[in-house]
Design a protein around this motif. Structure first.
Motif, short mmCIF file in Angstrom:
data_model
loop_
_atom_site.label_atom_id
_atom_site.label_comp_id
_atom_site.label_asym_id
_atom_site.label_seq_id
_atom_site.Cartn_x
_atom_site.Cartn_y
_atom_site.Cartn_z
N LEU A 30 5.74 -5.89 -5.97
CA LEU A 30 5.12 -6.95 -7.00
C LEU A 30 5.83 -8.30 -6.71
N TYR A 31 7.08 -8.36 -6.26
CA TYR A 31 7.49 -9.67 -5.49
C TYR A 31 6.91 -10.01 -4.26
N ILE A 32 6.64 -9.00 -3.46
CA ILE A 32 6.06 -9.06 -2.21
C ILE A 32 4.60 -9.72 -2.43
N VAL A 50 -4.93 -2.68 -4.98
CA VAL A 50 -4.05 -1.73 -4.47
C VAL A 50 -3.34 -1.58 -5.92
N LEU A 51 -2.60 -2.80 -6.11
CA LEU A 51 -1.59 -2.83 -7.39
C LEU A 51 -2.43 -2.32 -8.41
N GLU A 52 -3.38 -2.56 -8.82
CA GLU A 52 -4.29 -2.37 -10.07
C GLU A 52 -4.50 -0.98 -10.05
N GLU A 53 -4.74 -0.22 -8.96
CA GLU A 53 -4.98 1.27 -8.97
C GLU A 53 -3.87 1.82 -9.71
N LYS A 70 0.90 -1.34 0.00
CA LYS A 70 -0.15 0.12 0.05
C LYS A 70 0.94 1.01 0.02
N ALA A 71 1.99 1.32 0.61
CA ALA A 71 2.87 2.18 0.63
C ALA A 71 3.76 2.56 -0.44
N LYS A 72 4.12 1.46 -1.27
CA LYS A 72 4.78 1.63 -2.34
C LYS A 72 4.22 0.75 -3.57
#
Length: 349
Positions: free
Chosen positions: A163-165, A187-190, A154-156
């Protein structure tokens, strides 16, 4: 871990290590494979004099698996890439370590043989971030580690490490709920709404509610061999077992041997056994399944995770199994084959 969700996974069979090598984030990080500026990884081990490791990279459809010889506690690996990409160092016990690489990098790797989790890679920001994150979560329990992972994402959300995490702590963790996975994926899609690999994960989630216990086998006809087909929802047996596997799994022969043991134990009328391979290349599937398999319906459409037999029955990892009764209602499913024979004994007479 068994198999995660991405439709873009590519498959490897490597030397004496029969292991599935397919991290999702390799496709999220790289687009151009092995071409580009040279890079070097120089490694040093404390307490490990000689060994042979594997190193692999999957980017834009290129398959690269190399051996790395450790001599006198040191190794050197050289390659080329024109974008940020990810390599995995694989140890004989199956443990994997991620190393982020940019073209032109001179990376220094160091680890203690008795503490491989706390390895260090110096030379770029991404590896330093991974090391800091691992140091923070390595002593935490699974749920606490996932919480820290979610906070980092969420922070990065645009970072390669995020992406790895996401892959390591959410996609590959079988204990993560669909709701939790979907929330982090959003969150990543945004941050990258058109990322095809993230869209592929979302597509898999759309099918994850299918094939649940209590639901019926889909009305689906499959070709079991040239000229022969089978309607899985009309198989006239007391029970049906669908067993999913692939040649690139760790110990694929264990799954095949188990199928043959089960076939010998139950009559054709008591149990219909359907073997579904998630291989993408016909010769790999045939190489492993060419042994005697009388009484087993063999199926492989070479579509891997896009196969209707996986999508319509909500299969997300391999190996996997589904058991249905005479009415073609699903009565059990799972991903651990060690308990499959016991499960069958409870149900099939």
């Amino acid at each position: 871990m068994d198999t995660p969700l991405s439709a873009f996974y590519f498959l490897h069979s490597t030397l004496n290590m029969k292991k599935a090598l397919f991290p999702l984030f390799a496709f999220l990080l790289a687009a151009c494979g092995n071409d580009g500026p040279a890079f070097t990884i120089k490694g040093e081990f404390e307490g490990l004099k000689e060994s042979e490791l594997l190193i692999y990279n999957i980017a834009s459809g290129h398959e690269t698996v190399d051996t790395v010889a450790v001599k006198d506690g040191e190794f050197t690996y050289r390659g080329n890439t024109d974008e940020l990409t990810s390599y995995y160092l694989v140890f004989p016990n199956g443990m994997e370590q991620v190393i982020f690489v940019n073209g032109g990098d001179e990376l220094a790797y160091s680890a203690k043989a008795n503490d491989l989790r706390n390895y260090v890679v110096e030379g770029n920001e991404e590896n330093e971030e991974v090391a800091a994150f691992h140091k923070e979560v390595n002593k935490l329990g699974a749920s606490e580690a996932r919480q820290k992972a979610a906070e980092y994402i969420k922070a990065k959300p645009q970072s390669a490490v995020a992406l790895y995490i996401f892959d390591r702590y959410f996609v590959q963790d079988e204990d993560v709920s669909e709701k939790e996975l979907s929330e982090v994926l959003s969150v990543l899609e945004e941050s990258d709404a058109q990322n095809m690999s993230l869209l592929a994960v979302r597509g898999k989630l759309a099918h994850s509610g299918k094939g649940l216990v209590g639901s019926s086998l889909p009305d689906m006809r499959i070709e079991t061999k040239p000229g022969d087909s089978l309607d899985i929802a009309k198989l006239e047996t007391a029970h049906t077992l669908i067993l999913y596997w692939a040649s690139w799994m760790q110990s694929p022969y264990d799954a095949l041997d188990l199928m043959r043991e089960i076939r010998e134990e139950y009559s054709d009328s008591a149990l219909g056994l359907i073997s579904v391979s998630a291989d993408t290349k016909k010769y790999r599937w045939q190489e492993y399944s060419r042994q005697d398999s009388v009484g087993i319906y063999n199926y492989c459409d070479q579509k891997a995770w896009d196969s209707p037999m996986l999508r319509e029955l909500g299969v997300r990892r391999l190996p996997a199994y589904i058991i249905a009764d005479s009415a073609h209602s699903i009565v059990a499913r799972g991903y651990d084959l060690t308990g499959l024979k016991a499960e069958l004994k409870k149900r099939v007479k």
